[in-house]
Design a protein around this motif. Structure first.
Motif, PDB file in Angstrom:
ATOM      1  N   VAL A  23      22.098  17.834 -32.646  1.00  0.00           N
ATOM      2  CA  VAL A  23      23.339  18.111 -31.936  1.00  0.00           C
ATOM      3  C   VAL A  23      23.042  19.053 -30.777  1.00  0.00           C
ATOM      4  O   VAL A  23      22.614  20.189 -30.996  1.00  0.00           O
ATOM      5  N   PRO A  24      23.227  18.624 -29.529  1.00  0.00           N
ATOM      6  CA  PRO A  24      23.014  19.523 -28.396  1.00  0.00           C
ATOM      7  C   PRO A  24      23.997  20.692 -28.461  1.00  0.00           C
ATOM      8  O   PRO A  24      25.085  20.585 -29.039  1.00  0.00           O
ATOM      9  N   GLU A  25      23.627  21.785 -27.838  1.00  0.00           N
ATOM     10  CA  GLU A  25      24.527  22.930 -27.769  1.00  0.00           C
ATOM     11  C   GLU A  25      25.730  22.567 -26.900  1.00  0.00           C
ATOM     12  O   GLU A  25      25.605  22.320 -25.706  1.00  0.00           O
ATOM     13  N   SER A  26      26.906  22.533 -27.499  1.00  0.00           N
ATOM     14  CA  SER A  26      28.118  22.193 -26.763  1.00  0.00           C
ATOM     15  C   SER A  26      28.884  23.454 -26.414  1.00  0.00           C
ATOM     16  O   SER A  26      29.043  24.353 -27.239  1.00  0.00           O
ATOM     17  N   LEU A  27      29.382  23.492 -25.186  1.00  0.00           N
ATOM     18  CA  LEU A  27      30.254  24.573 -24.753  1.00  0.00           C
ATOM     19  C   LEU A  27      31.642  24.030 -24.408  1.00  0.00           C
ATOM     20  O   LEU A  27      32.415  24.679 -23.708  1.00  0.00           O
ATOM     21  N   ALA A  28      31.951  22.853 -24.927  1.00  0.00           N
ATOM     22  CA  ALA A  28      33.263  22.237 -24.721  1.00  0.00           C
ATOM     23  C   ALA A  28      34.003  22.214 -26.054  1.00  0.00           C
ATOM     24  O   ALA A  28      33.671  22.963 -26.974  1.00  0.00           O
ATOM     25  N   ASN A  29      35.003  21.350 -26.184  1.00  0.00           N
ATOM     26  CA  ASN A  29      35.739  21.253 -27.449  1.00  0.00           C
ATOM     27  C   ASN A  29      35.378  19.956 -28.187  1.00  0.00           C
ATOM     28  O   ASN A  29      36.210  19.323 -28.812  1.00  0.00           O
TER      29      ASN A  29
ATOM     30  N   ALA B 263      22.998  18.752 -41.979  1.00  0.00           N
ATOM     31  CA  ALA B 263      23.012  17.419 -42.597  1.00  0.00           C
ATOM     32  C   ALA B 263      21.892  16.534 -42.066  1.00  0.00           C
ATOM     33  O   ALA B 263      21.618  15.476 -42.643  1.00  0.00           O
ATOM     34  N   GLY B 264      21.260  16.931 -40.971  1.00  0.00           N
ATOM     35  CA  GLY B 264      20.135  16.166 -40.444  1.00  0.00           C
ATOM     36  C   GLY B 264      20.351  15.578 -39.061  1.00  0.00           C
ATOM     37  O   GLY B 264      19.495  14.824 -38.571  1.00  0.00           O
ATOM     38  N   TYR B 265      21.457  15.913 -38.397  1.00  0.00           N
ATOM     39  CA  TYR B 265      21.738  15.390 -37.063  1.00  0.00           C
ATOM     40  C   TYR B 265      21.139  16.296 -35.985  1.00  0.00           C
ATOM     41  O   TYR B 265      21.028  17.511 -36.167  1.00  0.00           O
TER      42      TYR B 265
ATOM     43  N   VAL C 218      36.582  27.381 -30.747  1.00  0.00           N
ATOM     44  CA  VAL C 218      35.177  27.679 -30.485  1.00  0.00           C
ATOM     45  C   VAL C 218      34.457  28.002 -31.801  1.00  0.00           C
ATOM     46  O   VAL C 218      33.314  27.573 -32.025  1.00  0.00           O
ATOM     47  N   ALA C 219      35.126  28.759 -32.685  1.00  0.00           N
ATOM     48  CA  ALA C 219      34.527  29.059 -33.990  1.00  0.00           C
ATOM     49  C   ALA C 219      34.347  27.785 -34.803  1.00  0.00           C
ATOM     50  O   ALA C 219      33.314  27.599 -35.481  1.00  0.00           O
ATOM     51  N   GLU C 220      35.320  26.883 -34.760  1.00  0.00           N
ATOM     52  CA  GLU C 220      35.190  25.610 -35.460  1.00  0.00           C
ATOM     53  C   GLU C 220      34.074  24.761 -34.861  1.00  0.00           C
ATOM     54  O   GLU C 220      33.350  24.070 -35.574  1.00  0.00           O
ATOM     55  N   ARG C 221      33.918  24.814 -33.548  1.00  0.00           N
ATOM     56  CA  ARG C 221      32.818  24.078 -32.891  1.00  0.00           C
ATOM     57  C   ARG C 221      31.476  24.551 -33.437  1.00  0.00           C
ATOM     58  O   ARG C 221      30.588  23.727 -33.741  1.00  0.00           O
ATOM     59  N   ALA C 222      31.319  25.853 -33.589  1.00  0.00           N
ATOM     60  CA  ALA C 222      30.065  26.397 -34.126  1.00  0.00           C
ATOM     61  C   ALA C 222      29.862  25.948 -35.570  1.00  0.00           C
ATOM     62  O   ALA C 222      28.746  25.585 -35.977  1.00  0.00           O
ATOM     63  N   ARG C 223      30.941  25.940 -36.351  1.00  0.00           N
ATOM     64  CA  ARG C 223      30.832  25.529 -37.753  1.00  0.00           C
ATOM     65  C   ARG C 223      30.474  24.051 -37.872  1.00  0.00           C
ATOM     66  O   ARG C 223      29.614  23.663 -38.683  1.00  0.00           O
TER      67      ARG C 223
ATOM     68  N   THR D 117      28.961  22.190 -35.577  1.00  0.00           N
ATOM     69  CA  THR D 117      27.594  22.005 -35.080  1.00  0.00           C
ATOM     70  C   THR D 117      26.582  22.375 -36.146  1.00  0.00           C
ATOM     71  O   THR D 117      25.625  21.617 -36.411  1.00  0.00           O
ATOM     72  N   GLN D 118      26.778  23.527 -36.783  1.00  0.00           N
ATOM     73  CA  GLN D 118      25.842  23.954 -37.821  1.00  0.00           C
ATOM     74  C   GLN D 118      25.837  22.977 -38.991  1.00  0.00           C
ATOM     75  O   GLN D 118      24.777  22.607 -39.512  1.00  0.00           O
ATOM     76  N   GLY D 119      27.034  22.541 -39.404  1.00  0.00           N
ATOM     77  CA  GLY D 119      27.113  21.615 -40.528  1.00  0.00           C
ATOM     78  C   GLY D 119      26.427  20.289 -40.244  1.00  0.00           C
ATOM     79  O   GLY D 119      25.733  19.737 -41.109  1.00  0.00           O
TER      80      GLY D 119
END
Length: 355
Positions: free
Chosen positions: A295-301, A291-293, A278-283, A285-287
């Motif tokens: 990205v919808p808020e994901s609550l999956a993997n 970068a300009g994408y 989950v922490a990696e998912r947040a990282r 998503t933010q990255g």
């Protein structure tokens, strides 16, 4: 010489859309981020449980999966009779559709969502009714408005595959209140363990006082048992009995049952792994957003990138960087969350591709 007209098969088989799984990685140096797998191997205690079963491969497994059912009943706080096991949640999905719908009936779901829904519906002879997502999320008002007297089953994939977006409690409860009680609503929660938003409801809590609600879960994702194919449904007795009637005998192998029991007993260790993902998912998503994408808020993997006509180009760029992602035609790309080093390479590849 054989006659190609025989045996006779259904004429519409050739037009059926195919389920397209993530391709196998060509070698160990390629990071596979295409199949929503847990990037980490099973825990030592789980491997030990599997090894103990290997000496019994000449015997059929317990067809009732009594030990695993008892563990799950205690874990979820539900009656054992409300649990039905199967070959992954997709296997139980097939049984649900077979039990609820046939020719002349309709199965309702959002689109895009899990690719197996239309295939399984077709196999049952029923009609798929696909309601477009709205801003990458389930449009529950439109879904409720699409219910007819032919609707027998509704799938709500929560979080949704492939977008990762989730339906929250108040809107889901309003939707369930609008659905006729004779229509079965299936909350497909294959990614439930990755949800960290308290406003996204636990489907098991919703099913308790709603006889027309069933819940699907799997050990393939968070528990890392994808190759063993074990999932389960939580449903009231009438639905559970119908599922058992449609189930394949001995559908869940002995090693799968043992591994699932051991996984439940190793809950604290597995929770740590899920927290890391989950922490990696947040990282990630933010990255990607930086970068300009979009990205919808994901609550999956996994995360979802709607790239349109550039989907294939992005997929090719990832493959050149020895990363496998999951393209969806000219819609977008789903990227599973991997180990940190794979995620680092994804972020660099994605940033370079936009430049």
């Amino acid at each position: 010489m054989s006659d190609p007209a025989f045996p006779r098969l259904r004429a519409d088989v050739s037009t059926l859309p195919r389920y397209v799984p993530g391709r196998p990685a060509p070698d160990a140096l390629v990071d596979k981020l295409s199949s929503n797998e847990n990037p980490y191997p099973p825990l030592p205690s789980v491997i030990h449980a599997i090894e103990e079963e290997l000496g019994r491969l000449n015997r059929y497994p317990d067809p009732a999966a009594r030990e695993l059912t008892a563990e799950l009943a205690a874990f979820l706080g539900v009656p054992a009779g409300h649990l039905v096991l199967g070959t992954g949640s997709v296997g139980i999905t097939q049984h649900l559709v077979a039990a609820a719908a046939g020719p002349g009936d309709e199965v309702l779901f959002a689109w895009r969502s899990f690719e197996a829904y239309p295939l399984i519906t077709w196999a049952a002879g029923a009609a798929s009714v696909q309601v477009p997502l709205r801003e990458e999320r389930h449009d529950l008002d439109a879904l409720a408005g699409a219910v007819t007297d032919r609707t027998r089953l509704i799938f709500i994939c929560n979080p949704n595959n492939p977008t990762g977006t989730a339906v929250r409690r108040a809107e889901l409860e309003r939707f369930l209140d609008r659905v006729p009680r004779e229509v079965l609503v299936v909350l497909d929660e294959a990614y439930r363990e990755f949800v960290d938003d308290p406003e996204v409801p636990d489907g098991v809590e919703l099913y308790r006082d709603r006889p027309n609600v069933a819940v699907l879960r799997t050990f393939s994702k968070a528990y890392g048992l994808a190759t063993l194919r074990v999932g389960f449904a939580v449903a009231h007795p009438r639905v559970a009995a119908a599922l058992r009637a449609c189930a394949v005998p001995f559908g869940v192998s002995g090693p799968a049952q043992a591994a699932a029991v051991a996984s439940l007993r190793a809950g604290d260790e597995l929770a740590e792994r899920v927290a890391d993902l989950v922490a990696e998912r947040a990282r990630v998503t933010q990255g990607l957003r930086e970068a300009g994408y979009t990205v919808p808020e994901s609550l999956a993997n996994f995360v979802w990138l709607r790239l349109g006509a550039r989907t294939a180009d992005f997929t090719d760029a990832c493959e050149a960087a020895r990363l496998m992602v999951r393209p969806y035609g000219e819609e977008g790309v789903r990227v599973s969350i991997g180990a940190p080093d794979a995620n680092d390479r994804l972020l660099k590849t994605a940033a370079d591709w936009l430049r």
